[in-house]
Design a protein around this motif. Structure first.
Motif, short mmCIF file in Angstrom:
data_model
loop_
_atom_site.label_atom_id
_atom_site.label_comp_id
_atom_site.label_asym_id
_atom_site.label_seq_id
_atom_site.Cartn_x
_atom_site.Cartn_y
_atom_site.Cartn_z
N VAL A 1 0.83 -1.21 0.00
CA VAL A 1 0.00 0.00 0.00
C VAL A 1 0.86 1.26 0.00
CG1 VAL A 1 -1.77 1.29 1.24
CG2 VAL A 1 -1.89 -1.21 1.14
N ALA A 2 1.69 1.41 1.01
CA ALA A 2 2.50 2.64 1.12
C ALA A 2 3.81 2.31 1.83
CB ALA A 2 1.73 3.70 1.90
N PRO A 3 4.85 3.03 1.46
CA PRO A 3 4.93 4.13 0.48
C PRO A 3 4.86 3.62 -0.95
CG PRO A 3 7.11 3.61 1.32
CD PRO A 3 6.16 2.78 2.12
N SER A 4 4.46 4.49 -1.86
CA SER A 4 4.38 4.11 -3.27
C SER A 4 5.79 3.90 -3.83
CB SER A 4 3.65 5.19 -4.06
OG SER A 4 4.32 6.44 -3.93
N ASP A 5 5.85 3.17 -4.92
CA ASP A 5 7.14 2.80 -5.49
C ASP A 5 7.93 4.03 -5.91
OD1 ASP A 5 9.07 0.93 -6.30
OD2 ASP A 5 8.34 0.94 -8.36
N TRP B 1 16.24 2.15 -0.98
CA TRP B 1 15.91 0.90 -0.28
C TRP B 1 14.87 0.13 -1.08
CZ3 TRP B 1 18.54 -0.67 3.96
CH2 TRP B 1 19.29 0.29 4.64
N GLN B 2 14.88 -1.18 -0.90
CA GLN B 2 13.84 -2.04 -1.45
C GLN B 2 13.17 -2.80 -0.32
OE1 GLN B 2 15.98 -4.36 -4.48
NE2 GLN B 2 14.90 -3.19 -6.04
N TRP B 3 11.86 -3.01 -0.44
CA TRP B 3 11.13 -3.74 0.59
C TRP B 3 10.06 -4.62 -0.05
CZ3 TRP B 3 5.85 -2.60 2.08
CH2 TRP B 3 5.27 -1.53 1.37
N ALA C 1 6.29 -8.35 -4.99
CA ALA C 1 7.51 -7.91 -5.68
C ALA C 1 8.22 -6.87 -4.82
CB ALA C 1 7.15 -7.33 -7.04
N TRP C 2 9.51 -6.66 -5.09
CA TRP C 2 10.25 -5.62 -4.38
C TRP C 2 9.73 -4.26 -4.79
CZ3 TRP C 2 13.35 -6.64 -0.43
CH2 TRP C 2 13.98 -7.88 -0.33
#
Length: 368
Positions: free
Chosen positions: A182-186, A242-244, A260-261
């Motif tokens: 949902v958040a934060p957006s990509d 960063w990737q999450w 997905a990341w």
């Protein structure tokens, strides 16, 4: 003479008894019926699939059973159910419905699904065993994601409860049901000390695994389990990209799906001028150029101005920003006066993409 009706006949048989059985000894009867004709069609039941045995006996006028006929055999064989989807190693999200073609005289269908690519269809790997009145079935819980295929089959059950032949086995893969981030957006920015990552709930999921890493690294910086649909890191995030991602698990810790990341950026460093020209002296036809430490925004004639000594109003000029947003150029509308001192001013209205403001900067050059 038949005493009941007074009719005379040269036949011994008054009626016929027909028996149908699943065994040659007729210990398990499917049909046991008295009829008064030499043909019979069952009208209130269906017969089981497979080899069946039948025989006929004629009771006489005193209801004495005469000798049984020789035993006959026949095979009841109905078409197999044909699977429609998912088949052929298709990939699903774990909640896709199972569909098959309808069978004549079907009262219901038995559906079975097996995990771990178990071609033996053993009970230990059976994950679904249910019946459906329709020609489709949707599992109430998503099938866990797996690198091994799932196998499934369908069996027709007729209106009298007799099972038909199993269908051919269908094969498919489940990617599971991944949490919707949902958040934060990509690609958006987050605060280093106040970031919150949120995602949507997944049916039958009881816990989630949140993972975070630098975009330039394969090593995880954080991996935590939570039953909530959000996670706030307990330590400040360092500057960088960063990737999450989030994985959902059921009660038995089976993986239901992984998102997905997604990228989130942290930037607490304000932009700065790393190169400026001209300085001290400038040719009367020169342009003023500022190069920044990172891409910037809001560069315009309002935030980048050139003043000539002795005047309050800025020099008329055209201001442009390079395609990489790291170089600003001011081009005076007319040539500068030789011997005059010019001051280039950059205001704090210039920011980086995060919104960090440039410290107001100026420098001078004397036209020659």
């Amino acid at each position: 003479t038949y005493a009941t009706t007074g009719e005379a006949s040269n036949q011994t048989a008054k009626q016929y008894r027909i028996q149908v059985s699943t065994t040659p000894t007729f210990t398990s009867l499917v049909e046991n019926r008295l009829v008064d004709q030499t043909t019979f069609t069952p009208f209130d039941r269906t017969y089981p699939e497979g080899l069946l045995y039948w025989r006929v006996q004629a009771p006489d006028g005193q209801d004495n059973g005469l000798t049984w006929s020789a035993t006959g055999t026949f095979t009841k064989s109905s078409p197999r159910t044909v699977l429609k989807s998912p088949i052929g190693d298709a990939t699903t999200n774990g909640l896709a419905p199972f569909r098959w073609q309808p069978n004549d005289f079907a009262g219901s269908y038995r559906v079975e699904v097996y995990k771990n690519g178990d071609t033996a269809l053993s009970a230990t790997n059976r994950v679904i065993s249910t019946t459906s009145k329709q020609t489709a079935y949707s599992p109430p819980n998503p099938l866990p994601a797996s690198s091994l295929p799932y196998l499934w089959r369908v069996q027709r059950i007729d209106a009298y409860g007799n099972p038909g032949l199993w269908s051919a086995v269908g094969r498919f893969y489940s990617q599971g049901t991944a949490p919707a981030l949902v958040a934060p957006s990509d690609g958006s920015y987050v605060d280093a000390n106040d970031s919150l990552f949120t995602w949507g709930a997944v049916p039958s999921a009881v816990t989630y695994k949140f993972e975070r890493k630098l975009s330039s690294s394969d090593s995880l910086a954080e991996a935590v389990w939570t039953e909530a649909n959000a996670w706030a890191p307990t330590a400040a995030l360092s500057n960088g990209s960063w990737q999450w991602r989030v994985s959902a698990y059921d009660l038995a810790r089976n993986l239901l799906g992984t998102s997905a990341w997604r990228t989130a950026k942290v930037d607490t460093v304000a932009p700065r001028v790393v190169k400026k020209s001209p300085v001290r002296t400038a040719y009367r036809t020169a342009n003023f150029v500022a190069k920044f430490s990172e891409p910037v925004r809001n560069v315009s004639r309002t935030t980048m101005k050139l003043y000539v000594q002795g005047r309050e109003d800025p020099v008329r000029a055209r201001v442009t920003l390079s395609s990489d947003a790291k170089t600003a150029t001011l081009n005076p509308s007319s040539n500068m006066r030789v011997g005059a001192v010019y001051t280039l001013r950059l205001s704090s209205g210039i920011t980086d993409r995060r919104g960090n403001r440039l410290q107001a900067t100026s420098w001078k050059a004397k036209a020659k």
